[in-house]
Scaffold this motif. Structure first.
Motif, mmCIF file in Angstrom:
data_model
loop_
_atom_site.group_PDB
_atom_site.id
_atom_site.type_symbol
_atom_site.label_atom_id
_atom_site.label_comp_id
_atom_site.label_asym_id
_atom_site.label_seq_id
_atom_site.Cartn_x
_atom_site.Cartn_y
_atom_site.Cartn_z
ATOM 1 N N UNK A 224 31.697 -14.204 83.478
ATOM 2 C CA UNK A 224 32.686 -13.675 82.966
ATOM 3 C C UNK A 224 33.037 -15.237 82.283
ATOM 4 N N UNK A 225 33.634 -15.070 80.779
ATOM 5 C CA UNK A 225 33.653 -16.052 80.550
ATOM 6 C C UNK A 225 34.667 -15.705 78.794
ATOM 7 N N UNK A 226 35.363 -16.623 78.219
ATOM 8 C CA UNK A 226 36.645 -16.887 77.175
ATOM 9 C C UNK A 226 35.341 -16.774 75.538
ATOM 10 N N UNK A 227 33.989 -17.069 75.926
ATOM 11 C CA UNK A 227 32.998 -17.655 74.729
ATOM 12 C C UNK A 227 31.933 -17.079 75.590
ATOM 13 N N UNK A 228 30.765 -16.251 73.866
ATOM 14 C CA UNK A 228 29.500 -16.191 74.850
ATOM 15 C C UNK A 228 29.101 -16.293 74.907
ATOM 16 N N UNK A 229 29.061 -18.028 74.977
ATOM 17 C CA UNK A 229 27.692 -18.996 74.983
ATOM 18 C C UNK A 229 27.798 -19.268 76.454
ATOM 19 N N UNK A 230 29.425 -19.371 77.257
ATOM 20 C CA UNK A 230 29.446 -20.299 78.375
ATOM 21 C C UNK A 230 30.000 -18.874 79.856
ATOM 22 N N UNK A 231 29.387 -19.046 80.237
ATOM 23 C CA UNK A 231 30.015 -17.582 81.093
ATOM 24 C C UNK A 231 30.160 -18.542 82.922
ATOM 25 N N UNK A 232 31.371 -18.123 84.101
ATOM 26 C CA UNK A 232 31.537 -19.149 84.568
ATOM 27 C C UNK A 232 31.691 -17.464 86.325
ATOM 28 N N UNK A 233 30.245 -17.651 87.408
ATOM 29 C CA UNK A 233 29.978 -16.749 87.756
ATOM 30 C C UNK A 233 31.024 -16.405 89.144
ATOM 31 N N UNK A 234 31.893 -14.962 88.660
ATOM 32 C CA UNK A 234 33.250 -14.707 89.648
ATOM 33 C C UNK A 234 32.553 -14.526 90.643
ATOM 34 N N UNK A 235 32.649 -14.355 92.258
ATOM 35 C CA UNK A 235 32.692 -14.097 93.008
ATOM 36 C C UNK A 235 32.776 -12.523 93.737
ATOM 37 N N UNK A 236 32.653 -11.694 94.082
ATOM 38 C CA UNK A 236 33.104 -9.935 94.441
ATOM 39 C C UNK A 236 34.217 -10.354 95.791
ATOM 40 N N UNK A 237 34.671 -9.430 96.483
ATOM 41 C CA UNK A 237 35.371 -9.503 97.060
ATOM 42 C C UNK A 237 35.275 -9.456 98.604
ATOM 43 N N UNK A 238 34.149 -10.275 99.167
ATOM 44 C CA UNK A 238 33.696 -9.972 100.056
ATOM 45 C C UNK A 238 33.782 -11.180 101.225
ATOM 46 N N UNK A 239 34.690 -11.843 100.756
ATOM 47 C CA UNK A 239 35.386 -12.747 101.660
ATOM 48 C C UNK A 239 36.526 -12.660 102.219
#
Length: 369
Positions: A224-239
């Motif tokens: 997920x990211x605010x800019x198309x050329x930089x995305x961050x890996x948001x983790x699932x709610x498995x924890x």
């Protein structure tokens, strides 16, 4: 790799064109009812002779056939025919229409070195039963499909599907579409470490939770990211969380205008995702797989803006719900609470190399800030 078989028994004047397409696309086998149609085919394909049920007598000779597939109810058991024709490989063909033919199919996949199956009813249950019966067997199982777009369904039955698919194309191009469907794989992505530069409260706004139709792994989420050329890996709610049960199908993803990946090449805004659509699930090691979206929950929440930078200098931003239970993955799959992030912390992200227009990669001047 799953096999692709081309059935030219009813192709009439298209046989030559269809065979050329199949050979060019690397099909594994070409199936004909007449040995003459197999003559001259290259050794790169298995030449399969499959006489029709209206031909109770097998031909006097099998020509260049590498494999002869017979209907045991019409032509006799493949094992018996192999004894009568030393040096010729035989397999079985079963059209599953009822309980008796289903039992015959189960017996064939256990007994014969190759079984070709056709299912007449619009249900996957008979195929599930056949695959379960063949769990400890070593024979090849090929199922007939009417259209190339049926391939993912067949190949997904009991998670692994049959060993291959057989298609009787009605026109050139259909064989290629089957090959594309069978070979479609979700490629790994290159993840990079990002350094957090700022974490700020961003006020109120709408954020989206992406609920998928699959169990996500503990080191898996979506980019997920605010800019198309930089995305961050948001983790699932498995924890585990102290005040609520886990939601192993969910990613609390980010603000609704954020980009995510629908596949390795195409982006979508979180607000565009719908039930039945596809989002790309990504692991901390870069592995990917398509995940079906079951629901998108958009609600007004406090938001948190996280800025980060890559070693290349690429600036990255993600806006997520401002709450401790929203998590981001760090190097080695470390699970990081977003509100606990501080400048200097390391998180995982992905840097697409091209800008986007309506989700498609483009090459033009484009600033996002």
């Amino acid at each position: 790799m799953k096999q692709c078989w081309l059935d030219i028994r009813a192709a009439n004047g298209l046989k030559s064109a269809l065979c050329q397409e199949a050979i060019h696309r690397g099909f594994d086998a070409i199936v004909a009812a007449d040995p003459a149609d197999l003559a001259g085919l290259p050794p790169t394909v298995t030449r399969v002779l499959l006489p029709g049920r209206d031909s109770p007598e097998l031909p006097d000779g099998f020509g260049d056939a590498d494999l002869v597939v017979v209907d045991p109810a019409v032509h006799g058991e493949p094992a018996h025919l192999a004894q009568r024709h030393p040096g010729t490989r035989f397999g079985g063909y079963v059209e599953v229409t009822d309980a008796d033919t289903l039992a015959a199919a189960c017996a064939s996949v256990v007994r014969d070195p190759c079984t070709v199956l056709r299912f007449t009813d619009p249900t996957n249950i008979p195929l599930e039963i056949v695959l379960a019966a063949a769990a400890d067997a070593h024979g090849l199982i090929i199922t007939a499909v009417e259209r190339a777009d049926e391939a993912p369904v067949h190949l997904g039955v009991l998670e692994h599907g049959p060993d291959g698919l057989m298609l009787a194309p009605g026109a050139p191009g259909e064989a290629g579409r089957l090959k594309d469907a069978v070979e479609r794989r979700s490629p790994d992505l290159e993840l990079t470490e990002l350094t957090v530069t700022a974490v700020t409260h961003a006020g109120m706004g709408e954020r989206a939770c992406i609920d998928t139709c699959t169990y996500l792994a503990k080191d898996e989420g979506i980019l997920v990211g605010s800019r198309s050329r930089g995305l961050v890996l948001c983790v699932s709610e498995t924890h585990p969380l102290p005040y609520m049960p886990t939601r192993p199908f969910r990613v609390n993803a980010g603000a609704i205008m954020s980009y995510t990946l629908a596949d390795a090449e195409h982006t979508r805004y979180l607000s565009e995702l719908r039930a039945g659509g596809i989002v790309l699930a990504v692991g901390a090691d870069g592995r990917t797989r398509p995940a079906v979206v079951g629901r998108v929950k958009i609600e007004t929440r406090p938001l948190l803006s996280i800025d980060a930078v890559a070693e290349t200098g690429e600036r990255v931003n993600v806006i997520v719900q401002d709450d401790w239970h929203v998590r981001i993955l760090g190097p080695g799959g470390a699970v990081l609470n977003s509100t606990a992030l501080r400048p200097g912390d390391r998180i995982l992200g992905h840097l697409p190399q091209r800008d986007r227009h309506v989700g498609y990669p483009i090459d033009e001047l484009c600033y996002e800030q």
